[in-house]
Design a protein around this motif. Sequence first.
Motif, PDB file in Angstrom:
ATOM      1  N   LYS A 135     -60.452  -7.498   5.637  1.00 50.58           N
ATOM      2  CA  LYS A 135     -61.889  -7.415   5.865  1.00 50.58           C
ATOM      3  C   LYS A 135     -62.159  -7.602   7.348  1.00 50.58           C
ATOM      4  O   LYS A 135     -61.286  -8.025   8.107  1.00 50.58           O
ATOM      5  N   GLY A 136     -63.382  -7.300   7.753  1.00 51.22           N
ATOM      6  CA  GLY A 136     -63.758  -7.502   9.140  1.00 51.22           C
ATOM      7  C   GLY A 136     -63.976  -8.974   9.451  1.00 51.22           C
ATOM      8  O   GLY A 136     -64.254  -9.787   8.563  1.00 51.22           O
ATOM      9  N   GLY A 137     -63.828  -9.335  10.724  1.00 52.79           N
ATOM     10  CA  GLY A 137     -64.102 -10.702  11.152  1.00 52.79           C
ATOM     11  C   GLY A 137     -62.962 -11.679  10.956  1.00 52.79           C
ATOM     12  O   GLY A 137     -63.110 -12.873  11.194  1.00 52.79           O
ATOM     13  N   THR A 138     -61.805 -11.189  10.529  1.00 52.56           N
ATOM     14  CA  THR A 138     -60.672 -12.066  10.259  1.00 52.56           C
ATOM     15  C   THR A 138     -59.913 -12.437  11.527  1.00 52.56           C
ATOM     16  O   THR A 138     -59.283 -13.489  11.598  1.00 52.56           O
ATOM     17  N   GLY A 139     -59.932 -11.560  12.519  1.00 54.96           N
ATOM     18  CA  GLY A 139     -59.212 -11.815  13.757  1.00 54.96           C
ATOM     19  C   GLY A 139     -58.278 -10.683  14.142  1.00 54.96           C
ATOM     20  O   GLY A 139     -57.431 -10.837  15.018  1.00 54.96           O
ATOM     21  N   LYS A 140     -58.449  -9.538  13.498  1.00 52.11           N
ATOM     22  CA  LYS A 140     -57.602  -8.370  13.755  1.00 52.11           C
ATOM     23  C   LYS A 140     -57.714  -7.901  15.200  1.00 52.11           C
ATOM     24  O   LYS A 140     -56.703  -7.671  15.877  1.00 52.11           O
ATOM     25  N   THR A 141     -58.933  -7.782  15.692  1.00 52.88           N
ATOM     26  CA  THR A 141     -59.123  -7.348  17.079  1.00 52.88           C
ATOM     27  C   THR A 141     -58.679  -8.430  18.051  1.00 52.88           C
ATOM     28  O   THR A 141     -58.102  -8.139  19.100  1.00 52.88           O
ATOM     29  N   LEU A 142     -58.911  -9.685  17.713  1.00 56.22           N
ATOM     30  CA  LEU A 142     -58.432 -10.796  18.536  1.00 56.22           C
ATOM     31  C   LEU A 142     -56.936 -10.681  18.773  1.00 56.22           C
ATOM     32  O   LEU A 142     -56.462 -10.775  19.910  1.00 56.22           O
ATOM     33  N   VAL A 143     -56.189 -10.464  17.709  1.00 58.64           N
ATOM     34  CA  VAL A 143     -54.736 -10.393  17.811  1.00 58.64           C
ATOM     35  C   VAL A 143     -54.293  -9.143  18.562  1.00 58.64           C
ATOM     36  O   VAL A 143     -53.463  -9.212  19.476  1.00 58.64           O
ATOM     37  N   SER A 144     -54.834  -7.988  18.209  1.00 62.46           N
ATOM     38  CA  SER A 144     -54.373  -6.740  18.830  1.00 62.46           C
ATOM     39  C   SER A 144     -54.730  -6.673  20.307  1.00 62.46           C
ATOM     40  O   SER A 144     -53.913  -6.247  21.141  1.00 62.46           O
ATOM     41  N   VAL A 145     -55.930  -7.110  20.673  1.00 67.26           N
ATOM     42  CA  VAL A 145     -56.349  -7.094  22.077  1.00 67.26           C
ATOM     43  C   VAL A 145     -55.478  -8.024  22.908  1.00 67.26           C
ATOM     44  O   VAL A 145     -55.007  -7.660  24.004  1.00 67.26           O
ATOM     45  N   ASN A 146     -55.225  -9.224  22.414  1.00 65.23           N
ATOM     46  CA  ASN A 146     -54.449 -10.197  23.185  1.00 65.23           C
ATOM     47  C   ASN A 146     -52.971  -9.831  23.261  1.00 65.23           C
ATOM     48  O   ASN A 146     -52.324 -10.074  24.283  1.00 65.23           O
ATOM     49  N   LEU A 147     -52.431  -9.236  22.222  1.00 65.10           N
ATOM     50  CA  LEU A 147     -51.047  -8.783  22.283  1.00 65.10           C
ATOM     51  C   LEU A 147     -50.892  -7.672  23.325  1.00 65.10           C
ATOM     52  O   LEU A 147     -49.932  -7.658  24.096  1.00 65.10           O
ATOM     53  N   ALA A 148     -51.842  -6.740  23.341  1.00 63.99           N
ATOM     54  CA  ALA A 148     -51.794  -5.669  24.337  1.00 63.99           C
ATOM     55  C   ALA A 148     -51.914  -6.236  25.745  1.00 63.99           C
ATOM     56  O   ALA A 148     -51.232  -5.788  26.679  1.00 63.99           O
ATOM     57  N   ALA A 149     -52.761  -7.255  25.909  1.00 65.02           N
ATOM     58  CA  ALA A 149     -52.977  -7.846  27.227  1.00 65.02           C
ATOM     59  C   ALA A 149     -51.721  -8.547  27.743  1.00 65.02           C
ATOM     60  O   ALA A 149     -51.346  -8.401  28.913  1.00 65.02           O
ATOM     61  N   VAL A 150     -51.051  -9.316  26.879  1.00 61.25           N
ATOM     62  CA  VAL A 150     -49.860 -10.039  27.344  1.00 61.25           C
ATOM     63  C   VAL A 150     -48.653  -9.118  27.487  1.00 61.25           C
ATOM     64  O   VAL A 150     -47.690  -9.439  28.188  1.00 61.25           O
ATOM     65  N   ALA A 151     -48.707  -7.951  26.843  1.00 56.58           N
ATOM     66  CA  ALA A 151     -47.588  -7.009  26.946  1.00 56.58           C
ATOM     67  C   ALA A 151     -47.532  -6.343  28.312  1.00 56.58           C
ATOM     68  O   ALA A 151     -46.512  -5.772  28.682  1.00 56.58           O
ATOM     69  N   GLY A 152     -48.629  -6.416  29.069  1.00 54.94           N
ATOM     70  CA  GLY A 152     -48.655  -5.789  30.391  1.00 54.94           C
ATOM     71  C   GLY A 152     -48.895  -4.300  30.269  1.00 54.94           C
ATOM     72  O   GLY A 152     -49.935  -3.872  29.769  1.00 54.94           O
ATOM     73  N   HIS A 153     -47.947  -3.478  30.732  1.00 54.58           N
ATOM     74  CA  HIS A 153     -48.085  -2.031  30.611  1.00 54.58           C
ATOM     75  C   HIS A 153     -48.015  -1.665  29.131  1.00 54.58           C
ATOM     76  O   HIS A 153     -46.942  -1.667  28.520  1.00 54.58           O
ATOM     77  N   SER A 154     -49.156  -1.363  28.542  1.00 50.64           N
ATOM     78  CA  SER A 154     -49.217  -1.104  27.108  1.00 50.64           C
ATOM     79  C   SER A 154     -50.388  -0.178  26.806  1.00 50.64           C
ATOM     80  O   SER A 154     -51.174   0.183  27.691  1.00 50.64           O
ATOM     81  N   VAL A 155     -50.490   0.196  25.543  1.00 55.15           N
ATOM     82  CA  VAL A 155     -51.571   1.065  25.080  1.00 55.15           C
ATOM     83  C   VAL A 155     -52.275   0.376  23.916  1.00 55.15           C
ATOM     84  O   VAL A 155     -51.623  -0.063  22.963  1.00 55.15           O
TER      85      VAL A 155
END
Length: 285
Positions: free
Chosen positions: A9-29
């Motif tokens: 469902k929405g609001g669980t933290g899916k975007t939180l996790v995906s955005v932060n993983l992409a950010a710490v990965a550096g060069h990513s998509v």
Amino acid sequence: MKLAVLSGKGGTGKTLVSVNLAAVAGHSVYVDCDVEEPNGHLFFKPSGVENEKVTIKIPIVDEDLCNGCRICVDFCKFNALASIIGKLIVFDEICHSCGGCIMLCPNKALTEKDKVIGEIQKGISEEVKVFSGILNTGEVSGIPIIKKLFSEISDEQEMIFVDCPPGSACIVMESIRDADYCILVAEPTLFGLHNLQMVYELVKIFNKPYGVVINKCLEGENLIKKFCLENGIKVLDEIPYDKELGKINSNAEIASRVSPKYHALFSALLQTVTKEVSHEAITHS
């Protein structure tokens, strides 16, 4: 490597996790496939944004050639065609663009025209390439937009993070089709457990390797952890229920970029996921 982040469902933290993983990965998509309500760009605030319209093909009738045979009307399972007093009417809003009516028309009275159903946006935020799909209000399906998003990143060599739509519908299936690993995000509540079970069954159907991130964790009994233990599911990490993180999110900031604590947490999560993907590759090689 393509990682898909799902939740029931929405609001669980899916975007939180995906955005932060992409950010710490550096060069990513980062690819936001939640085309009905994309919000990853609110955190990344990408620059140099480019917009591109996404169209589908819908039928258009030549009344001079149509003899009112109703073959197309009887074929369409979505009721997007109707024949009224011998006149064929096309309901664009519910057409699924399958093209069957055009193929079956004996008089070639049906051809195609383009209809804009949404757009994709491309930009960059520090080292992260940000792709978002936006479905126009009232449109039937976001699958054509998701397909367009993936065609845009087909040549990308960086690590790809797919922010999937919530739930387990067709657009979620399209989002995980080519994923190398699925991260299931869940809250430790009865409702959260129910929704985790939905996406858990989905990734099993698609035979995808997966693990669970438990968000908003509190001390005491944890229903999600218990479920994972009983079903042999890998718990990748636990994100605590934290007012600091809530404040960062409400300010549309990326936690791993503004907080050393959360940079460490999501970096560790990325390392764990990477090891899991490598382990799966070795196991199935």
